[in-house]
Design an enzyme around this catalytic site. Structure first.
Site, PDB file in Angstrom:
ATOM      1  N   ASP A   1       0.734  -1.122   0.008  1.00  0.00           N
ATOM      2  CA  ASP A   1      -0.153   0.152   0.084  1.00  0.00           C
ATOM      3  C   ASP A   1       0.821   1.192   0.148  1.00  0.00           C
ATOM      4  O   ASP A   1       1.859   1.254   0.286  1.00  0.00           O
ATOM      5  CB  ASP A   1      -1.064   0.100   1.130  1.00  0.00           C
ATOM      6  CG  ASP A   1      -0.075  -0.158   2.534  1.00  0.00           C
ATOM      7  OD1 ASP A   1       0.857   0.333   2.516  1.00  0.00           O
ATOM      8  OD2 ASP A   1      -0.853  -0.367   3.547  1.00  0.00           O
TER       9      ASP A   1
ATOM     10  N   ASP B   1      -8.420  -7.639   1.268  1.00  0.00           N
ATOM     11  CA  ASP B   1      -7.556  -7.568   2.070  1.00  0.00           C
ATOM     12  C   ASP B   1      -8.091  -7.268   3.266  1.00  0.00           C
ATOM     13  O   ASP B   1      -8.841  -6.334   3.247  1.00  0.00           O
ATOM     14  CB  ASP B   1      -6.202  -6.768   1.839  1.00  0.00           C
ATOM     15  CG  ASP B   1      -6.312  -5.415   2.143  1.00  0.00           C
ATOM     16  OD1 ASP B   1      -5.704  -5.093   3.432  1.00  0.00           O
ATOM     17  OD2 ASP B   1      -7.013  -4.642   1.688  1.00  0.00           O
TER      18      ASP B   1
ATOM     19  N   CYS C   1     -13.179 -28.630   7.899  1.00  0.00           N
ATOM     20  CA  CYS C   1     -11.905 -27.666   7.325  1.00  0.00           C
ATOM     21  C   CYS C   1     -10.815 -28.905   7.494  1.00  0.00           C
ATOM     22  O   CYS C   1     -10.935 -29.823   8.312  1.00  0.00           O
ATOM     23  CB  CYS C   1     -11.602 -26.808   8.248  1.00  0.00           C
ATOM     24  SG  CYS C   1      -9.895 -25.981   7.909  1.00  0.00           S
TER      25      CYS C   1
ATOM     26  N   CYS D   1      -7.564 -27.905   7.031  1.00  0.00           N
ATOM     27  CA  CYS D   1      -6.339 -27.301   7.386  1.00  0.00           C
ATOM     28  C   CYS D   1      -5.455 -27.785   8.300  1.00  0.00           C
ATOM     29  O   CYS D   1      -5.836 -29.175   9.087  1.00  0.00           O
ATOM     30  CB  CYS D   1      -6.519 -25.839   8.039  1.00  0.00           C
ATOM     31  SG  CYS D   1      -6.802 -25.709   9.864  1.00  0.00           S
TER      32      CYS D   1
ATOM     33  N   CYS E   1      -6.957 -28.063  12.009  1.00  0.00           N
ATOM     34  CA  CYS E   1      -8.172 -28.876  12.207  1.00  0.00           C
ATOM     35  C   CYS E   1      -7.579 -30.232  12.159  1.00  0.00           C
ATOM     36  O   CYS E   1      -8.564 -31.353  12.712  1.00  0.00           O
ATOM     37  CB  CYS E   1      -9.007 -28.631  11.148  1.00  0.00           C
ATOM     38  SG  CYS E   1      -9.814 -26.860  11.572  1.00  0.00           S
TER      39      CYS E   1
ATOM     40  N   HIS F   1      -5.140 -21.338  10.905  1.00  0.00           N
ATOM     41  CA  HIS F   1      -6.617 -21.854  10.802  1.00  0.00           C
ATOM     42  C   HIS F   1      -7.480 -20.629   9.905  1.00  0.00           C
ATOM     43  O   HIS F   1      -7.903 -20.832   8.850  1.00  0.00           O
ATOM     44  CB  HIS F   1      -7.377 -22.250  11.828  1.00  0.00           C
ATOM     45  CG  HIS F   1      -8.905 -22.388  11.351  1.00  0.00           C
ATOM     46  ND1 HIS F   1      -9.442 -23.455  10.858  1.00  0.00           N
ATOM     47  CD2 HIS F   1      -9.833 -21.726  11.393  1.00  0.00           C
ATOM     48  CE1 HIS F   1     -10.861 -23.484  10.643  1.00  0.00           C
ATOM     49  NE2 HIS F   1     -10.986 -22.295  11.134  1.00  0.00           N
TER      50      HIS F   1
END
Length: 376
Positions: free
Chosen positions: A89, A271, A309, A311, A314, A340
């Site tokens: 940015d 974002d 999930c 991930c 998890c 996560h």
């Protein structure tokens, strides 16, 4: 550079090709403010969490370690060991939200660092020079982000100055990209639409900057306190005037529901610090809604954070264990929760892209927009 593959109502599916790799759109950028995700997640972790683009902060990296040091170390990609696209940015939002004793002038902004109080000047040219030193894939134009609400006359004058600053950014970016010593001579420049919550100013400003032939266009100055429905309304007013052949970025947004609704209104890029910041305080996003892992209900709960999930967290840890880590104030608690949540966000965008490919995005929106905002 940007190819629009498919449109469902206003929702868009595309491919964005950059010098640092190809991005599937729509997508979410994981926020590594000072070159790192807060919560102890490294760039190596991001690669396994489906992250396509990392966002870093011009203002913070300019203050420390300093953009010239980053350049000396080979640029931001090498410095943080992330070789996919990076968006930086412009520093404008931080100048107006964090800096002390700022003075806005036509040449730029004079302000004091929020870290040590030292006096700094940043204008369009300086912002472009800093981002060129960082060598990011996408550089954002230097703009003024006004508060909502702000007086009509002030917003009009601010927008006019932001346009003049954008013209200076464009000239300086072209100069820097033509230097033999530039780290990334293919650095892209995105302009930022401003205008507070005034429809006419927003539309007029979008028309002005759309005519400048930039690499992409962002909507700034939203999600800063105005009601969600006002944000959606502003996007709907601006969208018809945003170039269809360029990527569209809604800055600083947002919740999973905000993202689904943003895609439905024609946005390609998002974002936000929400997934990592909320995770560090025990707020977990799941496919059934939002849960607060520190609640007593989870003290002996052997389930993963989200049974839907896959991930790394998890697959390996229980709610009871992660709750214990938070209660014990172990740093691992934040790391696991952030891991996560980032995986969840990146998977959400993946599922949105799949729905757009299949022509079922409207069904996806109806099923998940409210569900993901509900509290468990």
């Amino acid at each position: 550079m940007f190819t629009l593959q498919k449109v469902e109502n206003h929702a868009r599916r595309g491919v964005f090709e950059t010098v640092h790799g190809t991005i599937q759109t729509p997508f979410f950028m994981n926020v590594g403010t000072a070159g790192a995700i807060k919560g102890g997640v490294s760039s190596l972790d991001l690669a396994s969490l489906k992250c396509q683009v990392e966002l870093c902060n011009t203002y913070h990296l300019h203050l420390r370690p300093g953009d010239k040091i980053v350049r000396q170390m080979g640029g931001l990609h090498k410095f943080i060991n992330w070789h996919k696209p990076i968006l930086t940015d412009s520093g404008g939002f931080q100048v107006f939200s964090l800096a002390k004793l700022r003075r806005i002038r036509e040449e730029g902004v004079y302000f004091q660092s929020h870290i040590d109080g030292r006096r700094i000047f940043m204008g369009p040219e300086e912002s472009m020079q800093i981002q060129s030193n960082l060598g990011s894939t996408i550089a954002m134009a230097f703009d003024e982000c006004v508060e909502n609400p702000s007086p009509l006359e002030y917003v009009q004058n601010s927008c006019a100055r932001t346009t003049r600053w954008l013209e200076r950014c464009q000239v300086e970016m072209a100069r820097l990209n033509n230097l033999d010593t530039t780290l990334n001579s293919h650095q892209l420049l995105f302009g930022i639409n401003q205008g507070g919550t005034f429809d006419a100013i927003r539309i007029s400003h979008m028309r002005e900057i759309a005519a400048m032939g930039l690499d992409g266009y962002a909507i700034g100055g939203l999600a800063v306190g105005e009601p969600t429905e006002v944000m959606y309304h502003i996007i709907e007013q601006i969208e018809p005037f945003m170039p269809k052949e360029k990527p569209r970025y809604l800055m600083g947004v947002g919740t999973p529901s905000n993202i689904i609704e943003g895609v439905a209104r024609g946005i390609d890029m998002f974002d936000c610090i929400i997934p990592s910041r909320n995770a560090r305080h025990g707020t977990i996003f799941t496919w059934d809604g939002i849960l607060h892992i520190t609640n007593a209900d989870y003290e002996t709960n052997a389930q993963p954070l989200d049974s839907k999930c896959d991930c790394p967290v998890c697959r390996n840890f229980s709610r009871a264990y992660i709750r214990h880590l938070f209660k014990a104030k172990e740093q691992l608690a934040g790391r696991l929760a952030v891991t996560h949540n980032l995986y969840f966000y990146n998977t959400l965008l993946e599922k949105i892209r799949d729905a757009l490919d299949d022509g079922t995005f409207a069904h996806f929106q109806n099923e998940y927009s409210e569900r993901l905002a509900a509290k468990i």
